[in-house]
Design an enzyme around this catalytic site. Structure first.
Site, short mmCIF file in Angstrom:
data_model
loop_
_atom_site.label_atom_id
_atom_site.label_comp_id
_atom_site.label_asym_id
_atom_site.label_seq_id
_atom_site.Cartn_x
_atom_site.Cartn_y
_atom_site.Cartn_z
N GLY A 88 41.10 38.86 37.89
CA GLY A 88 42.50 39.26 37.75
C GLY A 88 42.56 40.56 36.96
O GLY A 88 41.60 41.32 36.91
N ARG A 89 43.70 40.79 36.32
CA ARG A 89 43.84 42.01 35.53
C ARG A 89 43.37 41.85 34.10
O ARG A 89 43.13 42.84 33.40
CB ARG A 89 45.29 42.50 35.57
CG ARG A 89 45.61 43.14 36.90
CD ARG A 89 46.91 43.91 36.87
NE ARG A 89 48.05 43.00 36.83
CZ ARG A 89 49.07 43.12 35.99
NH1 ARG A 89 49.12 44.11 35.14
NH2 ARG A 89 50.06 42.27 36.03
N GLU A 92 40.46 43.92 32.48
CA GLU A 92 40.70 45.34 32.18
C GLU A 92 40.90 45.57 30.69
O GLU A 92 40.46 46.57 30.15
CB GLU A 92 41.95 45.84 32.92
CG GLU A 92 41.82 45.87 34.41
CD GLU A 92 43.15 46.22 35.09
OE1 GLU A 92 44.14 46.47 34.39
OE2 GLU A 92 43.16 46.23 36.34
N CYS A 118 35.34 38.08 40.69
CA CYS A 118 36.35 39.11 40.93
C CYS A 118 36.16 40.28 39.94
O CYS A 118 35.14 40.94 39.96
CB CYS A 118 37.74 38.50 40.87
SG CYS A 118 39.07 39.56 41.45
N HIS A 119 37.13 40.52 39.06
CA HIS A 119 37.04 41.59 38.07
C HIS A 119 36.34 41.15 36.78
O HIS A 119 36.17 41.97 35.88
CB HIS A 119 38.43 42.14 37.75
CG HIS A 119 39.03 42.94 38.86
ND1 HIS A 119 39.56 42.37 39.99
CD2 HIS A 119 39.18 44.28 39.02
CE1 HIS A 119 40.01 43.31 40.80
NE2 HIS A 119 39.79 44.49 40.23
N TYR A 138 34.60 41.85 42.78
CA TYR A 138 35.56 42.45 43.69
C TYR A 138 35.03 43.85 44.03
O TYR A 138 34.58 44.58 43.14
CB TYR A 138 36.96 42.51 43.05
CG TYR A 138 38.00 42.98 44.02
CD1 TYR A 138 38.40 42.15 45.06
CD2 TYR A 138 38.54 44.25 43.93
CE1 TYR A 138 39.34 42.58 45.99
CE2 TYR A 138 39.48 44.69 44.85
CZ TYR A 138 39.88 43.86 45.88
OH TYR A 138 40.80 44.29 46.80
#
Length: 192
Positions: A88-89, A92, A118-119, A138
């Site tokens: 997800g975000r 980050e 993913c991330h 990802y």
């Protein structure tokens, strides 16, 4: 034997990538502590649903509120057998937290299993642990993985990759393979 697993999450973690492994690993008898920097047990993180609908990248929709069951500041790394980094975000900004990076480095140096999806591998890259290792994430994370000396392995979106104790996959669509491979790495035994 049941394992105790640390799951590091944050606001706008991908909905399926936090809820599915959190529940599935408990179903098979493991203990999962979900934590977020700056939050305590009982607090919530907002999630985002990332979907693949034919656009050039994933779409994002509001997800569920996910309730944390452990306090980040109370984590004793000696209590844990493995680590999960959902995508997800959240990765980050989680990768900017030095304590999160220290947690990752501790698991890595002790050769404890790590599952990232993913991330999630963005946190591994920021921790500086990927040099010489092969992994998936990802696809937009591939340049970051390669830049820090990792070998990005291209996979179909329903497959996962294992390199020693590191289990990685591209997105929630790989959950079946990712979780199955992580359970093998954990040494989880099943009988029918």
């Amino acid at each position: 034997m049941p394992k105790t697993i640390l799951m590091i999450v944050g606001d706008f973690v991908e909905d399926y990538e936090v809820i599915v492994p959190f529940q599935a690993l408990q179903i098979v008898g493991h203990v999962v502590h979900s934590v977020c920097p700056g939050k305590k047990s009982g607090d919530k993180v907002r999630t985002a649903i990332h979907d693949f609908e034919g656009d050039q990248t994933y779409t994002e929709k509001p997800g569920h509120n996910f309730v944390l069951n452990f306090t980040f500041d109370e984590v004793d790394l000696n209590d844990y057998d493995a680590l999960i980094l959902p995508g997800g975000r959240a990765p980050e900004y989680l990768r900017l937290n030095e304590r999160v990076l220290d947690f990752v480095r501790d698991f890595w140096q002790k050769d404890k299993p790590i599952a990232a999806i993913c991330h999630g591998p963005q946190i591994l890259a920021a921790a500086g642990v990927l040099h010489g290792r092969s992994l998936n994430a990802y696809p937009a994370c591939a340049p970051e993985i390669r830049a820090c000396g990792g070998n990005f392995v291209e996979l179909p979106f329903d497959k996962a990759h294992v390199d020693g104790g590191l289990v990685t996959g591209p997105a929630w669509s790989a959950h079946v393979d990712w979780l199955a491979k992580f359970l093998v790495v954990l040494g989880t035994q099943f009988s029918h």
